[in-house]
Write a protein that holds these residues in place. Structure first.
Motif, PDB file in Angstrom:
ATOM      1  N   GLY A  91      33.638  -8.314 -31.008  1.00 36.43           N
ATOM      2  CA  GLY A  91      32.510  -7.416 -31.216  1.00 36.43           C
ATOM      3  C   GLY A  91      32.923  -6.067 -31.781  1.00 36.43           C
ATOM      4  N   ASP A  92      31.939  -5.224 -31.989  1.00 38.01           N
ATOM      5  CA  ASP A  92      32.139  -3.892 -32.566  1.00 38.01           C
ATOM      6  C   ASP A  92      32.463  -2.904 -31.457  1.00 38.01           C
ATOM      7  OD1 ASP A  92      32.086  -1.476 -33.863  1.00 38.01           O
ATOM      8  OD2 ASP A  92      30.054  -1.705 -34.697  1.00 38.01           O
ATOM      9  N   PRO A  93      33.662  -2.281 -31.482  1.00 37.51           N
ATOM     10  CA  PRO A  93      34.036  -1.366 -30.400  1.00 37.51           C
ATOM     11  C   PRO A  93      33.344  -0.013 -30.459  1.00 37.51           C
ATOM     12  CG  PRO A  93      35.771  -1.434 -32.043  1.00 37.51           C
ATOM     13  CD  PRO A  93      34.757  -2.463 -32.455  1.00 37.51           C
ATOM     14  N   ASN A  94      32.582   0.242 -31.522  1.00 38.29           N
ATOM     15  CA  ASN A  94      31.917   1.532 -31.673  1.00 38.29           C
ATOM     16  C   ASN A  94      30.567   1.501 -30.965  1.00 38.29           C
ATOM     17  OD1 ASN A  94      33.931   2.747 -33.478  1.00 38.29           O
ATOM     18  ND2 ASN A  94      33.255   1.166 -34.920  1.00 38.29           N
ATOM     19  N   THR A 103      38.849  -4.162 -26.268  1.00 40.42           N
ATOM     20  CA  THR A 103      38.979  -4.083 -24.807  1.00 40.42           C
ATOM     21  C   THR A 103      39.075  -2.629 -24.353  1.00 40.42           C
ATOM     22  OG1 THR A 103      41.401  -4.308 -24.841  1.00 40.42           O
ATOM     23  CG2 THR A 103      40.107  -6.335 -24.696  1.00 40.42           C
ATOM     24  N   ARG A 104      39.769  -1.780 -25.132  1.00 46.16           N
ATOM     25  CA  ARG A 104      39.860  -0.352 -24.765  1.00 46.16           C
ATOM     26  C   ARG A 104      38.478   0.285 -24.750  1.00 46.16           C
ATOM     27  NH1 ARG A 104      44.599  -0.462 -27.868  1.00 46.16           N
ATOM     28  NH2 ARG A 104      43.504   0.332 -29.708  1.00 46.16           N
ATOM     29  N   ALA A 105      37.654  -0.069 -25.736  1.00 50.58           N
ATOM     30  CA  ALA A 105      36.306   0.504 -25.781  1.00 50.58           C
ATOM     31  C   ALA A 105      35.510   0.128 -24.540  1.00 50.58           C
ATOM     32  CB  ALA A 105      35.586   0.033 -27.044  1.00 50.58           C
ATOM     33  N   ALA A 106      35.623  -1.150 -24.125  1.00 50.45           N
ATOM     34  CA  ALA A 106      34.880  -1.606 -22.944  1.00 50.45           C
ATOM     35  C   ALA A 106      35.374  -0.916 -21.676  1.00 50.45           C
ATOM     36  CB  ALA A 106      35.009  -3.119 -22.811  1.00 50.45           C
TER      37      ALA A 106
END
Length: 494
Positions: A102-105, A172-175
């Motif tokens: 998915g899109d991390p933004n 994963t960092r974004a989540a």
């Protein structure tokens, strides 16, 4: 709003104990509970998730909570509710990001949506909690509400995460960056695999494997006449004579060449009882690898036309084999807004195939109006399959692997972490290294279909593996240990 769910489960510990290969396990669980009950100090355990049906969590909670109650634990189940579809779209995005997709933004408004719905759910949940309770929150959807309540009330809180990825990526960092503020108040976290634990939870996390109930409708042993009756009642086969039990109120439906849905016996009986069958049953999710599995099966069939290396029995098996791709009616799964979209993509791919390949593939939508009937259909489908596939791109654990392993099925899984936790390669099943590579899938299916003796050996080992590691009794033991330790840490005795 919040829904109070009664964990209905008709099976007792005495029922399990009456079965020869389960009796020792149940006696061990009783002894463990007796030694742990004092440490629970009479406190209530309240588990919270986001749906009462559809998916592994909703299936695991009834036997887990019912067994806890029978052992003397005051256990309860709540389900969060909201009419805000933006919330479930966001939590589905977070689910995908934790899996590395998915899109991390994330949008600036996403936190506002999450905070607002979390506050609403926390207010609704508070009415069902009291000081001294142990709150167990499952997955990201109710996490924010649990964090609010842990800070507001004299309770303990555990977060149970059923998903993960074995590497760090921008996704994963974004989540985890998004979820980190809500993780901080929790006393402890539970994951399925060590690889899934983010650095922010290192040192306060425990591994508990999901598990199946061996006497549930989805996993109990079915006699031959029961399998036939279930398939007939679900309109998956045309009965050759009278059937003892009545037809299900809602049948399984099969995608037709024109894009409509009809009983699965249309336009003809699919051959579940007499053809070699490869089956995958999952939620309609891109991460489940349905499309490359379909493409791999198509490659297997197309290559057959030019192959000269086959013995007659092997060739006949490949000629007759058919593929079943089955999943729940997506309208019935409240917390998965992508289900309809993913199913539409698969339907388009199916309709793009030539008629002779369409005839060898059944896209099946499983009814969800009756949990019992749905579970029996899945059980029967797995029992009459020569190979059960779980071609997941990512998989938190995958009870759809555990279930057919218990039934001695030959498994073709991917190398996703959750599946690797269960299947030891070439011992309990076979693993595809690249689940998005149709040619590798075709080769793996080909090898399994060629060797019935190997399929039988894999199936026997798979059942023993589940018996030793992935039945609900082992899970309850692990929860008893974690609950008593959490209570001791949260409310130490002077």
């Amino acid at each position: 709003m919040v829904q109070v769910v009664e964990p209905r489960h008709a099976v007792t510990l005495a029922d399990y104990e009456s079965i020869a290969d389960l009796s020792g396990t149940v006696r061990s669980l009783r002894q463990e509970a007796e030694s742990r009950l004092a440490g629970l100090d009479g406190r209530r355990v309240v588990m919270v998730n986001s749906t009462a049906q559809g998916g592994g969590v909703a299936e695991m909670l009834p036997p887990l909570l019912s067994i806890m109650r029978e052992l003397g634990i005051d256990a309860h189940w709540l389900v969060i509710e909201t009419r805000d579809q933006d919330f479930f779209r966001l939590t589905k995005t977070l689910h995908n990001l934790i899996h590395g997709a998915g899109d991390p933004n994330l949008a600036a408004t996403d936190r506002d949506v999450y905070d607002r719905v979390s506050a609403e759910n926390a207010a609704a949940m508070e009415e069902h909690l009291r000081p001294g309770d142990v709150l167990v929150i499952h997955d990201p959807q109710p996490m924010g509400a649990g964090a609010i309540l842990r800070q507001k009330m004299d309770i303990a809180a555990i977060w149970r995460c059923h998903i993960g990825l074995d590497k760090e990526t921008p996704e994963t960092r974004a989540a985890w960056d998004f979820l980190d503020p809500y993780l901080k108040p929790y006393d402890h976290a539970v994951f399925t695999a060590p690889e899934y634990i983010p650095s922010s939870l290192a040192g306060r996390s425990t591994i508990i494997h999901p598990a199946i109930d061996p006497l549930s409708h989805k996993n109990r042993h079915l006699q031959v006449h029961e399998i036939v009756g279930i398939l007939a009642n679900a309109a998956l086969i045309k009965p050759w004579g009278p059937v003892l039990t009545p037809s299900f109120a809602e049948p399984a439906k099969r995608l037709q060449a024109d894009g409509s849905w009809a009983p699965a016996t249309e336009p003809e009986d699919f051959g579940l009882l007499f053809r070699p069958i490869v089956t995958q049953v999952s939620r309609w999710d891109r991460l489940k690898g349905f499309l490359p599995l379909m493409q791999g099966f198509v490659a297997l069939k197309r290559d057959l036309e030019t192959r000269t290396d086959l013995e007659e029995h092997h060739r006949r098996a490949l000629q007759l084999v058919r593929l079943v791709l089955a999943g729940p009616d997506p309208a019935s799964v409240d917390d998965d807004p992508e289900g309809k979209e993913v199913l539409a993509e698969l339907c388009a791919a199916y309709r793009g195939l030539p008629p002779h390949l369409q005839a060898d593939i059944a896209m099946i939508s499983l009814p969800m109006s009756s949990k019992k009937n749905n579970a029996l259909i899945v059980n029967a489908l797995q029992c009459c399959s020569d190979v059960v596939a779980q071609n997941s791109i990512q998989e938190g654990f995958g009870l759809t692997v555990t279930e057919p392993m218990w039934k001695r099925a030959a498994l073709m899984g991917s190398c996703a972490v959750g599946i690797r936790q269960q299947i030891r390669p070439d011992l309990d099943g076979v693993l595809v290294r690249h689940p998005e590579a149709p040619e590798e899938i075709a080769e793996t299916l080909d090898a399994l279909l060629a060797d019935q003796a190997k399929r039988e050996v894999l199936g026997r080992s798979a059942r023993q593996r589940v018996h030793d590691n992935f039945l609900v009794f082992t899970q309850v033991k692990s929860w008893l240990e974690l609950l008593t330790n959490t209570i001791a840490d949260r409310w130490p005795k002077s």
